[in-house]
Design a protein around this motif. Sequence first.
Motif, PDB file in Angstrom:
ATOM      1  N   ILE A   1       0.845  -1.192   0.000  1.00  0.00           N
ATOM      2  CA  ILE A   1       0.000   0.000   0.000  1.00  0.00           C
ATOM      3  C   ILE A   1       0.880   1.242   0.000  1.00  0.00           C
ATOM      4  O   ILE A   1       1.799   1.366   0.807  1.00  0.00           O
ATOM      5  N   LYS A   2       0.570   2.139  -0.914  1.00  0.00           N
ATOM      6  CA  LYS A   2       1.320   3.396  -0.958  1.00  0.00           C
ATOM      7  C   LYS A   2       0.604   4.407  -0.073  1.00  0.00           C
ATOM      8  O   LYS A   2      -0.553   4.730  -0.298  1.00  0.00           O
ATOM      9  N   THR A   3       1.272   4.892   0.971  1.00  0.00           N
ATOM     10  CA  THR A   3       0.629   5.817   1.906  1.00  0.00           C
ATOM     11  C   THR A   3       1.269   7.187   1.826  1.00  0.00           C
ATOM     12  O   THR A   3       2.176   7.420   1.042  1.00  0.00           O
ATOM     13  N   GLY A   4       0.801   8.089   2.690  1.00  0.00           N
ATOM     14  CA  GLY A   4       1.441   9.387   2.852  1.00  0.00           C
ATOM     15  C   GLY A   4       2.625   9.258   3.797  1.00  0.00           C
ATOM     16  O   GLY A   4       3.000   8.160   4.215  1.00  0.00           O
ATOM     17  N   CYS A   5       3.165  10.418   4.157  1.00  0.00           N
ATOM     18  CA  CYS A   5       4.421  10.489   4.909  1.00  0.00           C
ATOM     19  C   CYS A   5       4.307   9.914   6.320  1.00  0.00           C
ATOM     20  O   CYS A   5       3.359  10.157   7.029  1.00  0.00           O
TER      21      CYS A   5
END
Lengths: 601, 129
Positions: free
Chosen positions: A44-48
């Motif tokens: 999963i690509k998440t935020g910082c």
Amino acid sequence: MAQYKMHLLVCGGTGCRSSESDLIIENLQHSLREKGLENDAQVIKTGCFGFCEQGPIVKVLPDNTFYTGVKPADAAEIVAEHVLKGRKVERLLYKDPEKQMAVSDSKHMGFYRKQIRIALRNCGFIDPENIDEYIARDGYAALAKVLEEMSPEQAIDVIKQSGLRGRGGGGFPTGLKWEIAGKNKADQKYVVCNADEGDPGAFMDRSILEGDPHSIIEAMSICGYCIGATKGLVYIRAEYPLAIKRLQIAIEQARNYGLLGENILGSKHSFDIELRYGAGAFVCGEETALIHSMEGKRGEPTVKPPFPAESGYLEKPTNVNNVETLANIPAIYLRGHEWFASIGTAKSKGTKVFALAGKINNVGLIEVPMGITLREVIFEIGGGIKDGKKFKAVQTGGPSGGCLTEKHLDTPIDFDNLLAVGSMMGSGGMIVMDEDDCMVAVAKFYLEFTVEESCGKCAPCRIGNKRLHELLDKITLGKGTEEDIEQLRNLSVVIKDTALCGLGQTSPNPVLSTLDNFADEYLAHVRDQHCPAGQCKALRQYLILADKCVGCTACTKVCPTGAIAGEKRQAHLIDQAKCIRCGACIEKCKFSAIIIPSTKI
Amino acid sequence: MNKIKSLNDLRKIKQDVEQKMDLREKSDNPDRYVQIKVAMATCGIAAGAREVMNTLIEKIAQDKIDAVVTQTGCMGYCHAEPTVEVRKPGAEPVVFGHVDREKALAIIDKYIKTGELLEGIIPVNYQTA
Ligand SMILES: Cc1cc2nc3c(=O)[nH]c(=O)nc-3n(C[C@H](O)[C@H](O)[C@H](O)COP(=O)(O)O)c2cc1C
Ligand code: SF4
């Protein structure tokens, strides 16, 4: 639906993406397929995650393993070892800088222990490009609650009672601002989100927009309902392409679900949002300049009153709020104003996001409760000063703020305390300095920025800041006098009193606070023509320590002006009159025999 | 795409996605959930740990039990693989040896749900992190 046993969260924020986090994601997926594990682990690509110092970060759930400095080539090993065999990849684990021990579980990292995440609650947790994941975290439930259960007045009251104050720098009570905009009658009103974020080194707002764009959309819609506006505008700098893209995707998804548009959630409330792009001028973050810029005029501030709440965009009542301010709104409705007001100090409630930078071990994005001390932030969360050096100062509030010292370390951080000690909260930049930083040079750096960014409309700021900068420059070159220091102070006070907008009214703060806290350092520059930190090149001196010098003659050979004299196997000597301070000798010496002394030779 | 018209519609979406997000929610507050660790080193996998893990995960989702299943490396009980460690909130961890599909189901139905102990508990010789 496949039931995944593991989630591999990869930071897709701007920082980590620039170190190839996209390729890491691709490689992880590829390796999973190769091993037939694509139904076991989901990427999963998440935020910082905030821990930018050691990005790119890959976090493995459910065991909260925190891999730092991951390279695309490491993906195969993570899959083969961790996902397949349950063995953590030791060499990629975060290491505690003090104990030099690998920390496998992010719950045990000093960096996260004292943080409370409200504005950043979803950053690094959800996929920001997937509205369903936001909804699963009670996204848009605050909007539904407000629309179904509250009148605009009641809803405003919740924010008033929460004690939330603006996070864009000024700290104005948000509920009160909404109330004023709500009371002004007009056929159209506007909700503006200020995403200009011009402080050097600040990236709080960018991270929120990249990691949790829906929270801003939801908050703007709630604000629209409260003040009676159906139109929202986000003013965002064009240098934030990823934040813009995520916002655009989020707006599109919200429209498709009917969460933006007419009759939202079956109510009478209608609301939609458009983006407006800024060209990255610092002054355009000032709300009147921002509004002029959105109207297609020059981005110059005008005198307040009238405040935007009376006459703002297209002369209609306009409510301007900062990104982080807005990010707090849904959480306040969901968890109640009492909960929010229970965090923080008497007059500053909730949390503040800071971008930690400078000479500190854990550079990154943090969210801490108001009232935490600078010491806790710098030494516990920040992991202390880099390379074992000595703490000297911390700058808060960016170009409008000041430098605080050792004696302020135990000051609880909130709006009023920081103002009282001559700095300010600002938007959340926090730059830590060590013994090698010269405070005169620091003041000069900020003035350089202000001179560059002044819009030039009023004389005190346009001319005054230029003069301040010239005086500082003179001092760093060793040509300043004690009268110049007096002049710096007088001019600073005049500029603060007479400039038109917040930029000029605060730009002398870095000068005044360094004059107050580091007077000796200014005096050393003008009296002794000496820079104690050794940073001002024109004043720097190099000294050969006779007891350490073995007389190898290496330095005499690299010195371009022949300023070093010395026989083989005898201590060498630098002729200060001939030295041009290039530093070639100090780099060449293998015996650490050459130093930059902190007192004048 | 269907429009969302009410809080109930939002809840429906939430429910649909919740299962997918469940793992993340639980990992964020590990102390509040039953933690189940399956030893998945070579010895464990060879003895069938993968099937045990799948069984546990499916059963937990089915019965809506507040638990997370993690895989760990070798726990040092190679003679008794596959092994499963269960730590209920506030309780000491208990390790079960020679776990197969049936025993995995029993661990959940008996030990986790009712607290009843089963056969095959291995004395814990060290604490896992
Ligand atoms: C020179 C200058 C720059 C500013 N830059 C920003 C900015 O980048 N972002 C921001 O939110 N507010 C900025 N502000 C503050 C805004 O004028 C305004 O007070 C703020 O957006 C209000 O939102 P808040 O009440 O939610 O903080 C700036 C103010 C000044 C004087
Ligand atoms: S204070 Fe500076 S930035 Fe503000 S209006 Fe005057 S010249 Fe422009």
